[in-house]
Design a protein around this motif. Structure first.
Motif, PDB file in Angstrom:
ATOM      1  N   ALA A  28       0.839  -1.196   0.000  1.00  0.00           N
ATOM      2  CA  ALA A  28       0.000   0.000   0.000  1.00  0.00           C
ATOM      3  C   ALA A  28       0.876   1.249   0.000  1.00  0.00           C
ATOM      4  N   PRO A  29       0.415   2.322  -0.607  1.00  0.00           N
ATOM      5  CA  PRO A  29       1.188   3.576  -0.556  1.00  0.00           C
ATOM      6  C   PRO A  29       1.446   3.991   0.892  1.00  0.00           C
ATOM      7  N   LEU A  30       2.647   4.499   1.142  1.00  0.00           N
ATOM      8  CA  LEU A  30       3.036   4.920   2.496  1.00  0.00           C
ATOM      9  C   LEU A  30       2.449   6.306   2.776  1.00  0.00           C
ATOM     10  N   PRO A  31       1.659   6.460   3.834  1.00  0.00           N
ATOM     11  CA  PRO A  31       1.116   7.793   4.158  1.00  0.00           C
ATOM     12  C   PRO A  31       2.248   8.725   4.608  1.00  0.00           C
ATOM     13  N   VAL A  32       2.281   9.937   4.077  1.00  0.00           N
ATOM     14  CA  VAL A  32       3.316  10.911   4.441  1.00  0.00           C
ATOM     15  C   VAL A  32       2.675  12.283   4.599  1.00  0.00           C
ATOM     16  N   ASP A  33       3.280  13.101   5.477  1.00  0.00           N
ATOM     17  CA  ASP A  33       2.903  14.504   5.613  1.00  0.00           C
ATOM     18  C   ASP A  33       3.731  15.316   4.624  1.00  0.00           C
ATOM     19  N   THR A  34       3.110  16.287   3.996  1.00  0.00           N
ATOM     20  CA  THR A  34       3.811  17.082   2.984  1.00  0.00           C
ATOM     21  C   THR A  34       3.552  18.566   3.207  1.00  0.00           C
ATOM     22  N   GLU A  35       4.456  19.358   2.674  1.00  0.00           N
ATOM     23  CA  GLU A  35       4.301  20.815   2.661  1.00  0.00           C
ATOM     24  C   GLU A  35       4.702  21.328   1.282  1.00  0.00           C
ATOM     25  N   ILE A  36       4.157  22.468   0.918  1.00  0.00           N
ATOM     26  CA  ILE A  36       4.453  23.079  -0.372  1.00  0.00           C
ATOM     27  C   ILE A  36       5.654  24.013  -0.226  1.00  0.00           C
ATOM     28  N   VAL A  37       6.582  23.917  -1.163  1.00  0.00           N
ATOM     29  CA  VAL A  37       7.703  24.856  -1.215  1.00  0.00           C
ATOM     30  C   VAL A  37       7.141  26.227  -1.589  1.00  0.00           C
ATOM     31  N   ARG A  38       7.458  27.227  -0.763  1.00  0.00           N
ATOM     32  CA  ARG A  38       6.847  28.536  -0.976  1.00  0.00           C
ATOM     33  C   ARG A  38       7.867  29.642  -0.766  1.00  0.00           C
ATOM     34  N   ARG A  39       7.452  30.838  -1.112  1.00  0.00           N
ATOM     35  CA  ARG A  39       8.242  32.032  -0.851  1.00  0.00           C
ATOM     36  C   ARG A  39       7.568  32.841   0.255  1.00  0.00           C
ATOM     37  N   GLY A  40       8.390  33.486   1.079  1.00  0.00           N
ATOM     38  CA  GLY A  40       7.840  34.292   2.167  1.00  0.00           C
ATOM     39  C   GLY A  40       8.949  34.880   3.009  1.00  0.00           C
ATOM     40  N   ARG A 338       6.113  13.332  -6.654  1.00  0.00           N
ATOM     41  CA  ARG A 338       5.801  13.515  -8.070  1.00  0.00           C
ATOM     42  C   ARG A 338       5.029  12.303  -8.560  1.00  0.00           C
ATOM     43  N   ARG A 339       3.800  12.556  -9.041  1.00  0.00           N
ATOM     44  CA  ARG A 339       2.943  11.481  -9.583  1.00  0.00           C
ATOM     45  C   ARG A 339       2.780  10.352  -8.587  1.00  0.00           C
ATOM     46  N   GLY A 340       2.594  10.716  -7.338  1.00  0.00           N
ATOM     47  CA  GLY A 340       2.319   9.725  -6.317  1.00  0.00           C
ATOM     48  C   GLY A 340       3.526   8.973  -5.806  1.00  0.00           C
ATOM     49  N   ARG A 341       4.721   9.382  -6.181  1.00  0.00           N
ATOM     50  CA  ARG A 341       5.922   8.703  -5.711  1.00  0.00           C
ATOM     51  C   ARG A 341       6.880   9.704  -5.057  1.00  0.00           C
ATOM     52  N   ALA A 342       7.627   9.200  -4.068  1.00  0.00           N
ATOM     53  CA  ALA A 342       8.614  10.023  -3.364  1.00  0.00           C
ATOM     54  C   ALA A 342       9.945   9.930  -4.097  1.00  0.00           C
ATOM     55  N   ASP A 379      13.538   5.982  -2.075  1.00  0.00           N
ATOM     56  CA  ASP A 379      13.442   6.671  -3.354  1.00  0.00           C
ATOM     57  C   ASP A 379      12.546   5.879  -4.310  1.00  0.00           C
ATOM     58  N   GLY A 380      11.554   6.551  -4.908  1.00  0.00           N
ATOM     59  CA  GLY A 380      10.650   5.924  -5.871  1.00  0.00           C
ATOM     60  C   GLY A 380       9.454   5.235  -5.248  1.00  0.00           C
ATOM     61  N   MET A 381       9.346   5.203  -3.928  1.00  0.00           N
ATOM     62  CA  MET A 381       8.240   4.504  -3.266  1.00  0.00           C
ATOM     63  C   MET A 381       6.924   5.265  -3.473  1.00  0.00           C
ATOM     64  N   ARG A 382       5.824   4.475  -3.652  1.00  0.00           N
ATOM     65  CA  ARG A 382       4.514   5.076  -3.751  1.00  0.00           C
ATOM     66  C   ARG A 382       4.094   5.632  -2.399  1.00  0.00           C
ATOM     67  N   VAL A 383       3.533   6.843  -2.416  1.00  0.00           N
ATOM     68  CA  VAL A 383       3.140   7.497  -1.166  1.00  0.00           C
ATOM     69  C   VAL A 383       1.730   8.048  -1.315  1.00  0.00           C
TER      70      VAL A 383
END
Length: 389
Positions: A28-40, A338-342, A379-383
């Protein structure tokens, strides 16, 4: 070979079963927390814990040996300049002590006379040197004397001025010594009180000797100061202190009030002190002195505070969470989604704040990065992203 209808059905069912088994056996895809790269806005802060203290603290000590009366003041009481804060009864002198004290008084009296004579002589010499300097100044401007002669006269005047200042201080010191020696043999003081007075207006910060007892000369009695004229003392590691400069903005929190206070770095002490941390590690720490922008009357002496010194602040800075960074083989790396992969992505990091870090190269604004990556992530794992989109 032509398949019958039954064989086609069996083959189709077999393919479906194999596909279902393949899907069920896939991880199963590994659940991960993510954040968006932003400017500020990015702020680099240096955190430090410290305390408040009165800027000008006066410790009043006993000038004589004797019996201290019980001090009637309480901590927090207001006192005015020259107000009596303690009374001390000096002990009586025996015959040998009296003879010795009288001899000391005569010696200090002679020293005072010699110092006064020296001061008067130097004063006369200085007045003559000043008149000679005035004459040579006119002659030098007219070209009648050389520059070397003019500078010699000027140097002689300056030297005598310094000698006169030193002679004046010597006379003053000798007079104090004589007054102290004379007081020791003054029979009028026998059995009377010696009043210890406050040097300035202020509040009683601490009473060091409250009860009546016999004390020695130099015993600290009372601490006095303006409890509302406060500065902050923050101690930081010496390796962090070199990053701090006078004038830097400081945000003071966790002092007990409703909102943070603002201040400025006034001074970095030049010497570090050795302290042992809670983990038993020897550390070199340096005191940073901070002035508040606005006085805070609720903040008293020796109150605990938490300060954040603003080392750097930038606008429109491309940044990623510090928790998304990890060390790769050569440099810092992050996991981008990217496209569901880390995907492992090397990045170049600039300045680092407490929670965000500046990105110089490696990712772009809007990219999705994994925060708090676990050891299971490869690397390349579905998330499966839990937030950040």
């Amino acid at each position: 070979m032509k398949l019958s209808t039954t064989q086609k059905i069996v083959a189709g069912v077999t393919v479906v079963v194999i596909a279902i088994l393949f899907i069920l056996m896939m991880p199963a895809p590994l659940p991960v927390d993510t954040e968006i790269v932003r400017r500020g806005v990015l702020t680099v802060r240096l955190e430090g814990e410290g305390r408040s203290r009165v800027k000008e603290r006066f410790t009043i000590s006993s000038p004589v040996n004797g019996r201290l009366e019980r001090i009637l003041l309480d901590e927090g009481d207001s006192v005015t300049s020259n107000a009596v804060v303690a009374r001390i009864t000096p002990p009586s002198l025996n015959t040998r002590e009296y003879t010795r004290a009288e001899a000391a008084m005569r010696s200090s009296e002679a020293a005072l006379g010699a110092a006064g004579a020296r001061e008067r002589q130097v004063k006369v010499d200085l007045e003559q040197a000043r008149r000679k300097y005035d004459r040579y100044t006119v002659l030098f401007e007219q070209g009648a004397v050389s520059k070397e002669e003019y500078e010699e006269v000027k140097a002689a005047r300056d030297m005598l001025a310094k000698e006169y200042s030193a002679a004046t201080m010597t006379t003053r010191s000798s007079r104090f010594d004589f007054d102290a020696a004379r007081a020791a043999v003054d029979s009028a003081l026998e059995g009377s009180f010696f009043e210890v007075r406050s040097p300035r207006d202020g509040l009683v910060l601490k009473i060091l000797e409250k009860s009546e007892r016999i004390i020695a000369a130099g015993t600290p009695l009372v601490e006095i100061g303006d409890a509302h004229d406060i500065e902050l003392v923050i101690d930081v590691l010496s390796s962090d202190a070199v990053k701090v400069a006078p004038g830097m903005q400081v945000v003071i929190g966790e002092w007990g009030g409703g909102s943070a206070l603002q201040g400025r770095v006034r001074f970095i002490e030049p010497a570090a002190v050795t302290k042992i941390s809670s983990l038993g590690i020897e550390e070199k720490r340096v005191n940073i002195i901070i002035d508040l922008d606005e006085p805070e009357r609720r903040l008293g002496d020796n109150y605990r505070v938490q300060a954040d010194i603003v080392l750097w602040r930038g606008d429109n800075v491309l940044q990623v969470p510090v928790s998304s960074l990890f060390r790769g083989d050569e440099d810092w790396e992050v996991f981008t989604v990217r496209r569901g992969r880390a995907i492992v992505q090397p990045v170049t990091i600039g300045r680092r704040g407490a929670y965000e870090a500046e990105v110089i190269d490696g990712v772009r604004e809007g990219d999705l990065v994994v925060v708090h990556p676990t050891n299971d992530l490869e690397d390349g794992m579905r998330v499966k992203t839990l937030k950040g989109r």
